[in-house]
Design an enzyme around this catalytic site. Sequence first.
Site, PDB file in Angstrom:
ATOM      1  CG  HIS A  92     -23.480 -25.103  12.716  1.00 44.43           C
ATOM      2  ND1 HIS A  92     -24.447 -25.719  13.512  1.00 44.43           N
ATOM      3  CD2 HIS A  92     -22.345 -25.097  13.394  1.00 44.43           C
ATOM      4  CE1 HIS A  92     -23.662 -26.215  14.483  1.00 44.43           C
ATOM      5  NE2 HIS A  92     -22.413 -25.686  14.446  1.00 44.43           N
ATOM      6  CB  CYS A 143     -30.625 -26.291  11.556  1.00 46.91           C
ATOM      7  SG  CYS A 143     -30.122 -27.772  12.459  1.00 46.91           S
TER       8      CYS A 143
END
Length: 334
Positions: A92, A143
């Site tokens: 993440h 991301c």
Amino acid sequence: MEGNKKKMLATLVGCNYGGTRYELRGCINDVLAMRDVLVARFGFAPADVAVLTDGDGHASVLPTGANVKRALADMVARASPGDVLFFHYSGHGTLVPPVRPGRHGEDEAIVPCDFNLITDVDFRELVDRVPRGASFTMVSDSCHSGGLIDNEKEQIGPSVDLAAGSTPAASTGTKRRARFLPCAAVIDHLSGASGVDASQHVGDHLVALFGADASAKFHRRHHHHHHDSAPPTPTPRPDAGILLSGCQTDETSADVAEDDDAAAAAAGGKACGAFSSAVQAVLAAHPAPLSNREVVSRARAVLRERGFEQHPCLYCTDDNADAPFLCQAAMAAP
């Protein structure tokens, strides 16, 4: 000293966050595939490739924030001029609100398995310690990963883009999930243990929980609470940092399930990161050396063909943009 032979050192980090509501599927597979390519194609010695994952049976060291920073610091400490350093992260990413009142814009960070964020400032400080003449290449399949090395020059990205034309929209089904944690979710995860009110900045939670192991960005925040003067704006300078990001700062990177017909099929039917799978496909199709610019531009084309709406970026000096990825040409001779 480890002799006069050039060293090739790597740190690979994959976080699947198993058993949490933030679980991903392909991050460990990404780094295991990259480990194989580093050894088989680029000549890395297996003993010089450190692998940190949060999956059972894959690694003895968990990818906590402190452990990842320690592994990277150890790698840089071993380096000499001419050495090749490589860091791959799959997991993440998040965006951190400004740490000082009056500042605008959010900054990029990665999310280790204990949520002790590693920020763009940490990577800038790391790159600044790389010996002159060595290189530090970072692939981040997460991301909002564009700009993860603070103050690095954009070569391919939203300001200096490649070919015109839009990318097909990505599937919105369950087979593809964004590798993104909103900062609010990070705070929610940390607040129960930190004892800090959930309304406070994420840096306050991290400093309370991790102390000296929290990001330098957040220690600067506490320092500036007691000093009115702003820190000087850094001046860009040539350095060893080379960032290949899975997407732009304002985009998400996809985590792909095993049964996705496009990316996972190309990864041997395993869950994977869309960007990691694209890089693997580019390297497999082009055994000759490719420049960093070529790897990113070709990965963009692969993602476009597979229907992903994310745009990998390249941040580095002009010379490094056209240098061979992981110095393959320079290291090919016996």
